[in-house]
Write an enzyme that holds these catalytic residues in place. Sequence first.
Site, short mmCIF file in Angstrom:
data_model
loop_
_atom_site.label_atom_id
_atom_site.label_comp_id
_atom_site.label_asym_id
_atom_site.label_seq_id
_atom_site.Cartn_x
_atom_site.Cartn_y
_atom_site.Cartn_z
N ARG A 51 0.91 -1.10 -0.05
CA ARG A 51 -0.16 -0.03 -0.03
C ARG A 51 0.88 1.36 -0.03
O ARG A 51 0.63 2.13 -0.94
CB ARG A 51 -0.88 0.03 1.42
CG ARG A 51 -2.20 -0.70 1.13
CD ARG A 51 -2.66 -1.40 2.15
NE ARG A 51 -1.56 -2.20 2.80
CZ ARG A 51 -1.77 -3.62 2.32
NH1 ARG A 51 -2.58 -4.18 1.49
NH2 ARG A 51 -0.82 -4.38 2.61
N THR A 52 1.74 1.20 0.82
CA THR A 52 2.53 2.77 1.04
C THR A 52 3.44 2.75 -0.30
O THR A 52 3.25 3.98 -0.79
CB THR A 52 3.57 2.41 2.34
OG1 THR A 52 2.71 2.36 3.49
CG2 THR A 52 4.27 3.81 2.26
N LYS A 80 25.20 -6.83 -1.08
CA LYS A 80 26.83 -6.94 -1.31
C LYS A 80 27.38 -6.45 -0.29
O LYS A 80 28.72 -6.34 -0.25
CB LYS A 80 27.08 -6.30 -2.68
CG LYS A 80 26.39 -6.95 -3.85
CD LYS A 80 26.73 -6.19 -5.23
CE LYS A 80 26.16 -6.66 -6.52
NZ LYS A 80 26.57 -5.95 -7.63
N ARG A 101 11.69 3.45 3.17
CA ARG A 101 11.17 2.56 4.32
C ARG A 101 12.45 1.62 4.72
O ARG A 101 13.14 0.97 3.73
CB ARG A 101 9.87 1.70 3.84
CG ARG A 101 9.69 0.53 4.72
CD ARG A 101 8.38 -0.05 4.68
NE ARG A 101 7.23 0.91 4.99
CZ ARG A 101 6.04 0.22 5.33
NH1 ARG A 101 5.51 -0.95 4.97
NH2 ARG A 101 5.06 1.22 5.46
N HIS A 129 5.91 6.63 11.30
CA HIS A 129 5.11 6.26 9.88
C HIS A 129 4.57 7.52 9.65
O HIS A 129 3.21 7.68 9.52
CB HIS A 129 4.33 4.99 10.08
CG HIS A 129 4.01 4.58 8.69
ND1 HIS A 129 4.40 5.34 7.25
CD2 HIS A 129 3.63 3.57 8.16
CE1 HIS A 129 4.00 4.62 6.28
NE2 HIS A 129 3.44 3.48 6.74
#
Length: 310
Positions: A51-52, A80, A101, A129
């Site tokens: 969703r975000t 890596k 995020r 958030h």
Amino acid sequence: MNPNSLVSIDDISKEDILDLIERARYFEEHPNHKILDGKVVATLFFEPSTRTRLSFETAVNRLGGRVIGFSDASTTSSSKGETLKDTIKMVSNYVDLIIMRHYLEGAARYATEVTDVPVINAGDGANQHPSQTMLDLYSIYKTQGRLDNLVITMVGDLKYGRTVHSLLMALRHFNPTFRFVACDELRMPAEYREFCRANNIRYEEYKDFSPEVINSSDIVYMTRVQRERFADIMEYERVKDLYTLRAEMLRDAKMTMRVLHPLPRVNEIAQDVDDDPRAYYFDQARNGLYARQAIICRALGIDIYESEKG
């Protein structure tokens, strides 16, 4: 650090919040623009999201910008051994805005310290958030007609739930009364209870999700018990099914009350709640598009009203 970055909802004032709500309302009425023409936005999702990420990318596309980035960190140089600092500095060479995020608390704040490109925090661990908070505030405003003097009941995972932490901090400006419904293992953390006391915010704690609590609420904010936050899977199994909202539990609730949820849900809201007019979580998700359009424009220093005049 770019002053237009948004890492925590605490970074912006009450006036900023109200301004963003007005801009979100404008974008709901006029969602398509070309004001980001020539702008490139990076979406860096070191942690899974549907969703975000899609909401932010749709917001950029509807504003006429372009998106680069990744939704799986295992496909990037971080797999890596590249440091977060190097990733941010590298991406900063290409873009006008970074939306990130990350699974580590504080990662977004750190990113702002190593680049002058504005950064929007799309969730960092169990911490903050802020874009979810803005769409929550916009949803509350739309359904209640105000933000002031509301009874907000938060249910479920209040320990790891970054959405409830951010929402609690934002609502301090609006004289809320909170009900925290959770078991001991998922209780609202002490730092947020202390935040309430320091800001003279009324709150009560419950272990029982009772009719009395539901019926006196203006907003019932359900949360998913997040398996990914638990180091001990047995602890997760003990608490995952403690709080489930079912349609019959809303029988005597206010008709103006709305049920919110940041999604995805598992079993904390039964399917039969979906048909109740007080269920608002899918509309809430749609509001995320407009709230994020407003946040993106703020981060880039774009005044939509001036742009429209031009």
